[in-house]
Scaffold this motif. Structure first.
Motif, PDB file in Angstrom:
ATOM      1  N   SER A  21       1.097  -1.372  -0.291  1.00 16.90           N
ATOM      2  CA  SER A  21       0.364  -0.088  -0.250  1.00 16.90           C
ATOM      3  C   SER A  21       1.168   1.396  -0.403  1.00 16.90           C
ATOM      4  CB  SER A  21      -0.987  -0.143   1.113  1.00 16.90           C
ATOM      5  OG  SER A  21      -0.625   0.563   2.403  1.00 16.90           O
ATOM      6  N   ALA A  22       0.041   2.084  -0.380  1.00 19.49           N
ATOM      7  CA  ALA A  22       0.924   3.899   0.012  1.00 19.49           C
ATOM      8  C   ALA A  22       1.760   2.983   0.967  1.00 19.49           C
ATOM      9  CB  ALA A  22       0.236   4.865   0.151  1.00 19.49           C
ATOM     10  N   ALA A  23       1.407   3.464   2.179  1.00 18.74           N
ATOM     11  CA  ALA A  23       2.388   2.662   3.871  1.00 18.74           C
ATOM     12  C   ALA A  23       3.587   2.683   3.050  1.00 18.74           C
ATOM     13  CB  ALA A  23       1.211   2.191   4.693  1.00 18.74           C
ATOM     14  N   ALA A  25       6.110   3.007   0.606  1.00 19.28           N
ATOM     15  CA  ALA A  25       6.744   3.476  -0.419  1.00 19.28           C
ATOM     16  C   ALA A  25       7.856   2.793  -0.256  1.00 19.28           C
ATOM     17  CB  ALA A  25       6.185   5.293   0.253  1.00 19.28           C
ATOM     18  N   GLU A  26       8.461   2.828   0.579  1.00 21.93           N
ATOM     19  CA  GLU A  26       9.994   2.285   0.214  1.00 21.93           C
ATOM     20  C   GLU A  26       9.990   1.204  -0.233  1.00 21.93           C
ATOM     21  OE1 GLU A  26       9.156   3.763   3.050  1.00 21.93           O
ATOM     22  OE2 GLU A  26      10.140   5.619   4.145  1.00 21.93           O
ATOM     23  N   ALA A  27       9.411   0.193   0.267  1.00 23.22           N
ATOM     24  CA  ALA A  27       9.898  -1.286  -0.311  1.00 23.22           C
ATOM     25  C   ALA A  27       8.992  -0.742  -2.399  1.00 23.22           C
ATOM     26  CB  ALA A  27       8.905  -1.836  -0.265  1.00 23.22           C
ATOM     27  N   MET A  28       7.886  -0.128  -2.062  1.00 21.99           N
ATOM     28  CA  MET A  28       7.259   0.161  -3.714  1.00 21.99           C
ATOM     29  C   MET A  28       8.246   0.486  -4.587  1.00 21.99           C
ATOM     30  SD  MET A  28       3.508   1.384  -3.157  1.00 21.99           S
ATOM     31  CE  MET A  28       2.647   0.993  -4.534  1.00 21.99           C
ATOM     32  N   ILE A  29       8.960   2.253  -4.517  1.00 21.89           N
ATOM     33  CA  ILE A  29       9.795   2.200  -5.586  1.00 21.89           C
ATOM     34  C   ILE A  29      11.381   1.165  -5.266  1.00 21.89           C
ATOM     35  CG2 ILE A  29      12.158   4.037  -4.995  1.00 21.89           C
ATOM     36  CD1 ILE A  29       9.384   5.916  -3.872  1.00 21.89           C
ATOM     37  N   GLU A  30      11.661   0.410  -4.592  1.00 21.55           N
ATOM     38  CA  GLU A  30      12.342  -0.396  -4.342  1.00 21.55           C
ATOM     39  C   GLU A  30      12.329  -1.761  -5.201  1.00 21.55           C
ATOM     40  OE1 GLU A  30      16.232  -1.525  -3.521  1.00 21.55           O
ATOM     41  OE2 GLU A  30      15.556   0.042  -3.804  1.00 21.55           O
ATOM     42  N   ALA A  31      10.335  -2.616  -5.065  1.00 19.78           N
ATOM     43  CA  ALA A  31      10.865  -3.113  -5.972  1.00 19.78           C
ATOM     44  C   ALA A  31      10.233  -3.340  -7.427  1.00 19.78           C
ATOM     45  CB  ALA A  31       8.704  -3.429  -5.764  1.00 19.78           C
ATOM     46  N   CYS A  32      10.248  -1.780  -8.004  1.00 20.95           N
ATOM     47  CA  CYS A  32       9.883  -0.924  -9.115  1.00 20.95           C
ATOM     48  C   CYS A  32      10.867  -1.498  -9.945  1.00 20.95           C
ATOM     49  CB  CYS A  32       8.942   0.369  -8.898  1.00 20.95           C
ATOM     50  SG  CYS A  32       7.146  -0.027  -9.101  1.00 20.95           S
ATOM     51  N   MET A  33      12.307  -0.770  -8.799  1.00 22.02           N
ATOM     52  CA  MET A  33      14.008  -1.135  -9.599  1.00 22.02           C
ATOM     53  C   MET A  33      13.934  -2.254  -9.877  1.00 22.02           C
ATOM     54  SD  MET A  33      17.174  -1.553  -8.732  1.00 22.02           S
ATOM     55  CE  MET A  33      16.422  -1.511  -7.156  1.00 22.02           C
ATOM     56  N   LEU A  34      13.679  -2.981  -8.955  1.00 20.88           N
ATOM     57  CA  LEU A  34      14.314  -4.166  -9.099  1.00 20.88           C
ATOM     58  C   LEU A  34      13.414  -5.142 -10.435  1.00 20.88           C
ATOM     59  CD1 LEU A  34      14.046  -5.794  -5.522  1.00 20.88           C
ATOM     60  CD2 LEU A  34      15.903  -5.030  -7.191  1.00 20.88           C
ATOM     61  N   ALA A  35      12.325  -5.449 -10.612  1.00 19.34           N
ATOM     62  CA  ALA A  35      10.968  -5.495 -12.016  1.00 19.34           C
ATOM     63  C   ALA A  35      11.602  -4.435 -12.680  1.00 19.34           C
ATOM     64  CB  ALA A  35       9.499  -5.106 -11.227  1.00 19.34           C
ATOM     65  N   SER A  36      11.994  -3.491 -12.962  1.00 18.75           N
ATOM     66  CA  SER A  36      12.171  -2.890 -13.859  1.00 18.75           C
ATOM     67  C   SER A  36      13.243  -3.484 -15.273  1.00 18.75           C
ATOM     68  CB  SER A  36      12.317  -1.814 -13.886  1.00 18.75           C
ATOM     69  OG  SER A  36      13.344  -0.973 -13.244  1.00 18.75           O
ATOM     70  N   SER A  37      14.623  -3.407 -13.730  1.00 20.31           N
ATOM     71  CA  SER A  37      15.846  -4.440 -14.019  1.00 20.31           C
ATOM     72  C   SER A  37      15.434  -5.777 -14.988  1.00 20.31           C
ATOM     73  CB  SER A  37      16.414  -4.636 -13.211  1.00 20.31           C
ATOM     74  OG  SER A  37      17.302  -3.097 -12.355  1.00 20.31           O
ATOM     75  N   GLN A  38      14.363  -6.777 -14.276  1.00 19.43           N
ATOM     76  CA  GLN A  38      14.414  -7.767 -14.926  1.00 19.43           C
ATOM     77  C   GLN A  38      13.290  -7.585 -16.332  1.00 19.43           C
ATOM     78  OE1 GLN A  38      15.173 -10.866 -13.811  1.00 19.43           O
ATOM     79  NE2 GLN A  38      15.749  -9.815 -11.110  1.00 19.43           N
ATOM     80  N   TRP A  39      12.416  -6.323 -16.217  1.00 16.46           N
ATOM     81  CA  TRP A  39      11.616  -6.837 -17.512  1.00 16.46           C
ATOM     82  C   TRP A  39      12.691  -5.834 -18.888  1.00 16.46           C
ATOM     83  CZ3 TRP A  39       7.947  -9.081 -18.889  1.00 16.46           C
ATOM     84  CH2 TRP A  39       6.806  -9.452 -17.683  1.00 16.46           C
ATOM     85  N   ILE A  40      13.477  -5.096 -18.309  1.00 16.60           N
ATOM     86  CA  ILE A  40      15.120  -4.788 -19.135  1.00 16.60           C
ATOM     87  C   ILE A  40      15.838  -5.989 -19.545  1.00 16.60           C
ATOM     88  CG2 ILE A  40      16.975  -3.366 -19.426  1.00 16.60           C
ATOM     89  CD1 ILE A  40      16.255  -0.864 -17.657  1.00 16.60           C
ATOM     90  N   ASN A  41      16.117  -6.790 -18.423  1.00 19.06           N
ATOM     91  CA  ASN A  41      17.203  -7.810 -19.169  1.00 19.06           C
ATOM     92  C   ASN A  41      16.146  -9.148 -19.950  1.00 19.06           C
ATOM     93  OD1 ASN A  41      19.885  -7.519 -18.300  1.00 19.06           O
ATOM     94  ND2 ASN A  41      19.110  -7.439 -16.302  1.00 19.06           N
ATOM     95  N   ALA A  42      15.172  -9.249 -19.258  1.00 20.87           N
ATOM     96  CA  ALA A  42      14.332 -10.217 -20.157  1.00 20.87           C
ATOM     97  C   ALA A  42      14.330  -9.553 -21.786  1.00 20.87           C
ATOM     98  CB  ALA A  42      13.041 -10.481 -19.734  1.00 20.87           C
ATOM     99  N   GLY A  43      13.930  -8.154 -21.925  1.00 23.02           N
ATOM    100  CA  GLY A  43      14.010  -7.917 -23.323  1.00 23.02           C
ATOM    101  C   GLY A  43      15.149  -7.584 -24.520  1.00 23.02           C
ATOM    102  N   LEU A  44      16.648  -7.189 -23.259  1.00 23.03           N
ATOM    103  CA  LEU A  44      18.036  -7.554 -23.660  1.00 23.03           C
ATOM    104  C   LEU A  44      18.522  -8.763 -24.430  1.00 23.03           C
ATOM    105  CD1 LEU A  44      19.514  -4.932 -22.174  1.00 23.03           C
ATOM    106  CD2 LEU A  44      18.517  -4.830 -23.918  1.00 23.03           C
ATOM    107  N   HIS A  45      17.619 -10.133 -23.509  1.00 16.85           N
ATOM    108  CA  HIS A  45      17.872 -11.093 -23.798  1.00 16.85           C
ATOM    109  C   HIS A  45      17.256 -11.902 -25.096  1.00 16.85           C
ATOM    110  CE1 HIS A  45      21.117 -10.706 -20.652  1.00 16.85           C
ATOM    111  NE2 HIS A  45      20.162 -11.573 -19.348  1.00 16.85           N
ATOM    112  N   ALA A  46      15.735 -11.609 -24.776  1.00 16.58           N
ATOM    113  CA  ALA A  46      14.789 -12.160 -25.953  1.00 16.58           C
ATOM    114  C   ALA A  46      15.212 -11.588 -27.778  1.00 16.58           C
ATOM    115  CB  ALA A  46      13.574 -11.950 -25.943  1.00 16.58           C
ATOM    116  N   LEU A  47      16.004 -10.362 -27.568  1.00 10.38           N
ATOM    117  CA  LEU A  47      16.419  -9.918 -29.037  1.00 10.38           C
ATOM    118  C   LEU A  47      17.695  -9.677 -29.304  1.00 10.38           C
ATOM    119  CD1 LEU A  47      15.157  -5.718 -27.651  1.00 10.38           C
ATOM    120  CD2 LEU A  47      14.422  -7.268 -29.595  1.00 10.38           C
TER     121      LEU A  47
END
Length: 112
Positions: A21-23, A25-47
């Motif tokens: 939840s909004a409470a 926030a720190e975990a949400m930001i960190e998780a967004c960073m981690l997930a975005s890195s995983q998605w970027i790697n998925a894209g780079l490897h797939a391409l």
């Protein structure tokens, strides 16, 4: 790691992120960073832009040539989103600046 492994990790992180939840926030930001890195790697490897053993970690760790190649492969918008999410971490995850819940909401939007 292979593209599908990165995808599975990104999806698992996003499922966990949906429980916060909004409470949290720190975990949400960190998780967004981690997930975005995983998605970027998925894209780079797939391409075929990067080898399975050559993973992207943080935007600030890229040199000029790597950044240009990544922007060419995935689009500048993707890298700008990762930069922005990463930029929230010093202020709202490690720091105590006001507005963390707003930054977390924006990080979620950028992850999409």
């Amino acid at each position: 790691m292979k593209a599908e492994q990165h995808r599975a990790r990104a999806e698992r992180i996003e499922r966990s992120l949906a429980k916060l939840s909004a409470a949290d926030a720190e975990a949400m930001i960190e998780a967004c960073m981690l997930a975005s890195s995983q998605w970027i790697n998925a894209g780079l490897h797939a391409l075929g832009v990067s080898a399975d053993e050559d993973d992207f970690i943080h935007p600030f760790m890229l040199d000029g040539r790597q950044r240009q190649a990544l922007e060419h492969a995935l689009g500048a918008k993707v890298l700008r989103a990762a930069d922005t999410i990463e930029g929230y971490r010093p202020f709202f995850v490690r720091g105590d600046d006001p507005g963390a819940s707003h930054a977390a909401g924006r990080a979620l939007e950028l992850l999409d």
